[in-house]
Each structure stands twice: as structure tokens, then as C-alpha cells.
Design a protein around this motif. Structure first.
Motif, short mmCIF file in Angstrom:
data_model
loop_
_atom_site.label_atom_id
_atom_site.label_comp_id
_atom_site.label_asym_id
_atom_site.label_seq_id
_atom_site.Cartn_x
_atom_site.Cartn_y
_atom_site.Cartn_z
N GLU A 19 3.01 -6.37 9.60
CA GLU A 19 3.30 -5.19 8.79
C GLU A 19 3.81 -5.54 7.39
O GLU A 19 3.28 -5.03 6.39
CB GLU A 19 4.30 -4.32 9.54
CG GLU A 19 4.24 -2.85 9.29
CD GLU A 19 2.88 -2.21 9.35
OE1 GLU A 19 2.59 -1.43 8.43
OE2 GLU A 19 2.10 -2.48 10.28
N ALA A 23 2.14 -4.89 3.63
CA ALA A 23 2.89 -4.23 2.56
C ALA A 23 2.87 -5.09 1.29
O ALA A 23 2.71 -4.57 0.18
CB ALA A 23 4.33 -3.97 3.01
N ASN A 26 -0.59 -4.86 -0.29
CA ASN A 26 -0.74 -3.55 -0.92
C ASN A 26 -0.03 -3.50 -2.28
O ASN A 26 -0.62 -3.11 -3.28
CB ASN A 26 -0.18 -2.46 0.00
CG ASN A 26 -0.20 -1.08 -0.63
OD1 ASN A 26 0.62 -0.76 -1.49
ND2 ASN A 26 -1.12 -0.25 -0.18
N THR A 27 1.23 -3.94 -2.30
CA THR A 27 2.00 -3.92 -3.54
C THR A 27 1.41 -4.85 -4.59
O THR A 27 1.32 -4.51 -5.77
CB THR A 27 3.47 -4.31 -3.26
OG1 THR A 27 4.02 -3.40 -2.31
CG2 THR A 27 4.29 -4.28 -4.53
N GLY A 33 2.71 0.88 -2.41
CA GLY A 33 3.06 1.44 -1.11
C GLY A 33 2.19 2.62 -0.71
O GLY A 33 2.45 3.25 0.31
N GLY A 34 1.16 2.92 -1.49
CA GLY A 34 0.27 4.03 -1.18
C GLY A 34 -1.18 3.61 -1.25
O GLY A 34 -1.55 2.51 -0.88
N ARG A 150 -0.81 2.42 4.59
CA ARG A 150 0.62 2.29 4.83
C ARG A 150 1.09 3.43 5.74
O ARG A 150 0.43 4.47 5.86
CB ARG A 150 1.39 2.31 3.50
CG ARG A 150 0.96 1.24 2.51
CD ARG A 150 1.12 -0.18 3.07
NE ARG A 150 2.48 -0.43 3.51
CZ ARG A 150 2.79 -1.02 4.66
NH1 ARG A 150 1.83 -1.39 5.50
NH2 ARG A 150 4.05 -1.22 4.98
N SER A 152 3.24 5.79 5.58
CA SER A 152 3.38 7.13 5.00
C SER A 152 2.03 7.82 4.86
O SER A 152 1.92 9.04 4.99
CB SER A 152 4.07 7.04 3.64
OG SER A 152 3.32 6.24 2.74
N SER A 228 8.65 1.11 7.56
CA SER A 228 7.91 1.35 6.32
C SER A 228 8.71 0.91 5.11
O SER A 228 9.93 0.99 5.09
CB SER A 228 7.59 2.85 6.20
OG SER A 228 7.01 3.12 4.94
N ASP A 229 7.98 0.44 4.09
CA ASP A 229 8.63 0.07 2.85
C ASP A 229 8.66 1.24 1.87
O ASP A 229 9.15 1.11 0.76
CB ASP A 229 7.89 -1.11 2.21
CG ASP A 229 6.38 -0.93 2.25
OD1 ASP A 229 5.80 -1.52 3.17
OD2 ASP A 229 5.84 -0.20 1.41
N GLU A 230 8.12 2.39 2.28
CA GLU A 230 8.11 3.54 1.39
C GLU A 230 9.38 4.36 1.61
O GLU A 230 9.95 4.36 2.70
CB GLU A 230 6.90 4.44 1.64
CG GLU A 230 5.58 3.80 1.28
CD GLU A 230 5.01 2.98 2.42
OE1 GLU A 230 4.47 1.88 2.12
OE2 GLU A 230 5.10 3.39 3.56
#
Length: 231
Positions: A19, A23, A26-27, A33-34, A150, A152, A228-230
Motif C-alpha cells: 500500500e 502511494a 502515485n505521489t 493521492g488522487g 487510492r 479515497s 490511507s495517506d489522504e
């Protein structure tokens, strides 16, 4: 996806460990985060945000030269070999290309210097470990899904079909991503969750699918701050 890692050992990564890798990818690609930006823009962000990948290249060859594979990552050479068809899809930010590229980037980031596995009688290459999480292809798939979708994003879409549209991936990847998060959160227990489980067991057809998604959403929202990192 390439398959050069099918016969390689890699350090084990559990669902929980995959996970944060997703993340990070993604970043680094500018997703914040989206939803990820167009693929070529994302690659530019990746090279800028991760100094060790500044020289990362996509090397295009004929589709015939690729054989059955669409792409093959070479972490030690810091490049991804791709067919010309896939290159065009990456440039045009096509849905089919998004997962394929994330899969290969996962190899580039985490599978450098992986060791060859043993050969068995007849020359067939097999994976001798009982642990699925030591399989490089499993890891790359899992990290790719985490980068593209992610938590969210998962909970904000009512079905795997809607999730696939939002993430711009094939529906099968959205379905598996829901399974990834549901499996990670299987230990969450509450009265509401128990009720949803009971509803799911008694549901059939479309009702079963809706109950399954409700169960996933409830479990995710109960645990979201820790997975989650969001915000």
C-alpha cells in the motif's frame, strides 16, 4: 505486462506493505493521492521527483519484436522496453496503457537485482515459494492498482464499474483493487459491519453485489485514517 520476472525471487511484500509503495508511486507521478495526470506528464514528474529515476527511458521497438509481451521493465538498465502500439497508447493516455505502465514502473522501483529462481525437470521455470507475496508479478500488479486507485477514490465510487471509469482502467483492475482493500481490512469488526455481513450472506444476484460494496465501504471508512495517506 512483461514476464521477465516470472522466474525471479524478490523480497516478500505483504498487502499492507504494498500500500505505501503504491502511494509513493502515485505521489511521485504527480497524483497527489488522487487521480493520476496524463501518463507522459506523470513520467516527467517521476523523473523530477525521484532523482534515482532521472534517466528513466521508454525504449520503443516493433510489436513483433515484443512477441506476446506489451512491455518489459529492465530495472538495472533503468528502462522499459515497449512495443510501438503501447507507446502510442501511453502518449494518448489510453486506459489500457495506464495499468501496464504502472506495473512496469513498480518493477523499476522495487525489483532491481532480483535473483533467478531454480529450474525444474524439463526446463520449466516455477516459483518454489509458498508465498504469493514473493512473486514479482503479483507485487507489481498489487502496487500498480494501489498507485492508480487510492482508498479515497475507491470509497467515493459506488461500483467497480464507476471506479474503473474514474481511474481510467479496465474494470477487472477496479474489481481486484476492491478485493485488495477488503482483504487488508478483514479484521475490522463492528455492529454495523456484522449487519452488512449478514445482509451479504442472505443476498443474491445484484443485491449481493450491492451488499458486498456496502460491506467494503463500511470497512474502509472504519479504518480509512490508518490505511490511507489522504486526509
Amino acid at each position: 505486462m512483461g514476464n521477465q520476472f516470472d522466474d525471479h525471487f524478490v523480497p516478500r511484500l505483504s498487502d499492507e506493505e504494498c500500500e505505501p509503495q503504491g502511494a509513493f508511486l502515485n505521489t511521485s507521478l504527480g497524483g497527489g493521492g488522487g487521480k493520476l495526470p496524463p501518463l507522459m506528464d506523470g513520467l516527467a514528474c517521476l523523473r523530477s521527483n525521484v532523482p534515482s529515476l532521472n534517466g528513466l527511458e521508454l525504449v520503443a521497438v516493433s510489436d513483433e519484436a515484443m512477441g506476446r509481451a506489451r512491455a518489459k521493465a529492465r530495472p538495472d538498465e533503468l528502462d522499459v522496453i515497449i512495443g510501438v502500439t503501447l507507446l502510442g497508447e501511453i502518449i494518448d493516455d489510453k486506459e489500457n496503457a495506464r495499468f501496464d505502465l504502472m506495473h512496469e514502473l513498480a518493477h523499476i522501483l522495487w525489483h532491481k537485482g532480483s535473483a533467478e529462481k531454480f529450474l525444474i525437470e524439463g526446463g520449466n521455470k516455477v516459483f518454489p515459494s509458498q508465498y504469493e507475496s514473493e512473486n514479482a508479478e503479483w507485487q507489481a500488479d498489487r502496487i500498480a492498482r494501489a498507485a492508480l486507485m487510492r482508498p479515497s477514490m475507491v470509497v467515493s465510487n459506488a461500483s467497480d464499474h464507476e471506479l474503473a471509469i474514474a481511474a481510467r482502467v479496465e474494470r477487472k483492475h477496479a474489481y481486484l483493487r476492491c478485493d485488495d482493500l477488503s482483504a487488508r481490512d478483514a479484521k475490522v469488526v463492528s455492529t454495523g459491519l456484522a449487519l452488512k455481513i449478514a445482509q451479504f450472506k442472505n443476498a443474491v444476484g445484484t443485491q449481493a453485489k450491492l451488499a458486498q460494496r456496502d460491506l467494503l465501504k463500511l470497512s474502509l471508512w472504519n479504518k480509512l485514517p490508518t490505511i490511507s495517506d489522504e486526509p
